[in-house]
Design an enzyme around this catalytic site. Structure first.
Site, PDB file in Angstrom:
ATOM      1  N   ARG A  64       0.846  -1.212   0.000  1.00 21.30           N
ATOM      2  CA  ARG A  64       0.000   0.000   0.000  1.00 21.30           C
ATOM      3  C   ARG A  64       0.871   1.247   0.000  1.00 21.30           C
ATOM      4  NH1 ARG A  64      -4.513   1.505   1.802  1.00 21.30           N
ATOM      5  NH2 ARG A  64      -3.698   2.595   3.613  1.00 21.30           N
ATOM      6  N   ARG A  90     -11.022   4.473  -1.259  1.00 24.38           N
ATOM      7  CA  ARG A  90      -9.842   3.786  -0.728  1.00 24.38           C
ATOM      8  C   ARG A  90      -9.323   4.554   0.464  1.00 24.38           C
ATOM      9  NH1 ARG A  90      -8.573  -1.221  -3.245  1.00 24.38           N
ATOM     10  NH2 ARG A  90      -9.395  -1.047  -5.334  1.00 24.38           N
ATOM     11  N   ILE A  91      -8.801   3.825   1.434  1.00 23.72           N
ATOM     12  CA  ILE A  91      -8.125   4.484   2.553  1.00 23.72           C
ATOM     13  C   ILE A  91      -6.731   4.845   2.075  1.00 23.72           C
ATOM     14  CG2 ILE A  91      -7.290   4.179   4.911  1.00 23.72           C
ATOM     15  CD1 ILE A  91      -9.668   2.150   5.222  1.00 23.72           C
ATOM     16  N   LEU A  92      -6.370   6.087   2.270  1.00 23.55           N
ATOM     17  CA  LEU A  92      -5.097   6.568   1.721  1.00 23.55           C
ATOM     18  C   LEU A  92      -3.941   6.252   2.665  1.00 23.55           C
ATOM     19  CD1 LEU A  92      -6.574   9.872   0.369  1.00 23.55           C
ATOM     20  CD2 LEU A  92      -5.408   8.142  -1.026  1.00 23.55           C
ATOM     21  N   ASN A 106     -11.790  15.622   1.522  1.00 28.95           N
ATOM     22  CA  ASN A 106     -12.652  14.491   1.167  1.00 28.95           C
ATOM     23  C   ASN A 106     -14.100  14.887   1.405  1.00 28.95           C
ATOM     24  OD1 ASN A 106     -13.335  11.673   0.621  1.00 28.95           O
ATOM     25  ND2 ASN A 106     -13.723  11.472   2.818  1.00 28.95           N
ATOM     26  N   HIS A 108     -17.963  13.339   2.291  1.00 29.10           N
ATOM     27  CA  HIS A 108     -18.533  12.158   2.946  1.00 29.10           C
ATOM     28  C   HIS A 108     -20.037  12.359   3.105  1.00 29.10           C
ATOM     29  CE1 HIS A 108     -18.456   8.592   5.429  1.00 29.10           C
ATOM     30  NE2 HIS A 108     -19.278   9.212   6.252  1.00 29.10           N
ATOM     31  N   GLY A 142      -6.769   8.880   9.723  1.00 31.44           N
ATOM     32  CA  GLY A 142      -7.872   8.004  10.103  1.00 31.44           C
ATOM     33  C   GLY A 142      -8.886   7.862   8.976  1.00 31.44           C
TER      34      GLY A 142
HETATM   35  C1  GRF Z   1     -20.513  10.571  -2.638  1.00 31.41           C
HETATM   36  O1  GRF Z   1     -21.676  10.431  -1.878  1.00 31.41           O
HETATM   37  C2  GRF Z   1     -19.297  10.721  -1.750  1.00 31.41           C
HETATM   38  O2  GRF Z   1     -19.522  11.439  -0.598  1.00 31.41           O
HETATM   39  C3  GRF Z   1     -19.037   9.287  -1.399  1.00 31.41           C
HETATM   40  O3  GRF Z   1     -19.211   8.608  -2.617  1.00 31.41           O
HETATM   41  C4  GRF Z   1     -20.179   9.299  -3.404  1.00 31.41           C
HETATM   42  C5  GRF Z   1     -19.554   9.582  -4.740  1.00 31.41           C
HETATM   43  O4  GRF Z   1     -20.517   9.945  -5.693  1.00 31.41           O
HETATM   44  N1  GRF Z   1     -17.756   9.128  -0.748  1.00 31.41           N
HETATM   45  P1  GRF Z   1     -20.059  10.383  -7.175  1.00 31.41           P
HETATM   46  O5  GRF Z   1     -19.083   9.318  -7.691  1.00 31.41           O
HETATM   47  O6  GRF Z   1     -19.427  11.728  -7.091  1.00 31.41           O
HETATM   48  O7  GRF Z   1     -21.336  10.387  -7.967  1.00 31.41           O
END
Ligand code: GRF
Length: 197
Positions: A64, A90-92, A106, A108, A142
């Protein structure tokens, strides 16, 4: 004008929103490359806008850390001021994060610190939450734990499915990521300060 590298894994609708924003004369950022961990469906958006793409698949490296090193080299070579993980699943590796922090963000689909991880929308529904939302945060080592930059919330409709809720969250996410990148480029958000907090 700041230069972005956007990392994706899937459909890339948030990438699309950023690409469309960069077409506006007053938008203070441009996308210099789009990377993924696979031949992602979302590359079609990058190609439509003439933006170079690259695939960096963990399976092509023995560790990794090697993968993280190669990914770091690639985003540096592209000249990124800011790396945006927009659905990069992926976890970076720590070396990648350390090499870029705090200029690595990022998105979320939940109100962090609630519901981190890959199934945030499902987890919010399973927990019986009545509200959830979207978060943009600085990436640390994390999983979805870095300092929050911006959040938006929405009420969960009774009986709503995971797919329906995720789609409504993604509508909010697209606006959130565009506004956040714009504010970072205009120095209205101080990532260094946030990362110290
Ligand atoms: C989003 O909801 C993002 O927050 C999550 O994966 C989804 C990606 O959607 N981590 P897209 O590929 O931009 O349509």
């Amino acid at each position: 004008m700041i230069s972005l590298v956007v990392l994706i894994s899937g459909s890339g609708s948030n990438l699309r929103a950023l690409l469309e924003a960069t077409n506006r004369d007053d938008f203070p950022a441009k996308i210099v490359a789009v990377g993924a961990d696979n031949d992602a469906r979302g590359f079609e958006h990058a190609r439509a806008f003439g933006i170079p793409t690259f695939v960096m698949a963990p399976g092509d490296f023995s560790t990794r850390d090697e993968w993280g090193g190669a990914l770091l080299e690639q985003v540096r070579a592209a000249g990124a001021d800011l790396v945006v993980c927009a659905g990069f699943m992926r976890i970076l590796p720590a070396g990648f994060v350390q090499g870029l922090t705090p200029n690595l963000i990022n998105m979320h689909p939940a109100l962090l610190p609630l519901f981190p991880g890959a199934h945030a929308v499902r987890d919010a529904l399973a927990a019986g939450a009545t509200e959830t939302g979207a978060t943009v945060h600085v990436v640390d080592e994390g999983v979805d734990t870095g300092p929050v930059i911006r959040q938006v919330s929405l009420a969960i409709d009774p009986g709503e499915t995971e797919a329906q809720l995720h789609e409504r969250i993604k509508v909010l996410e697209r606006a959130l990521i565009v506004d956040t990148v714009s504010d970072i480029a205009h120095n209205l958000i101080d990532l260094k300060e946030l990362a110290r907090s």
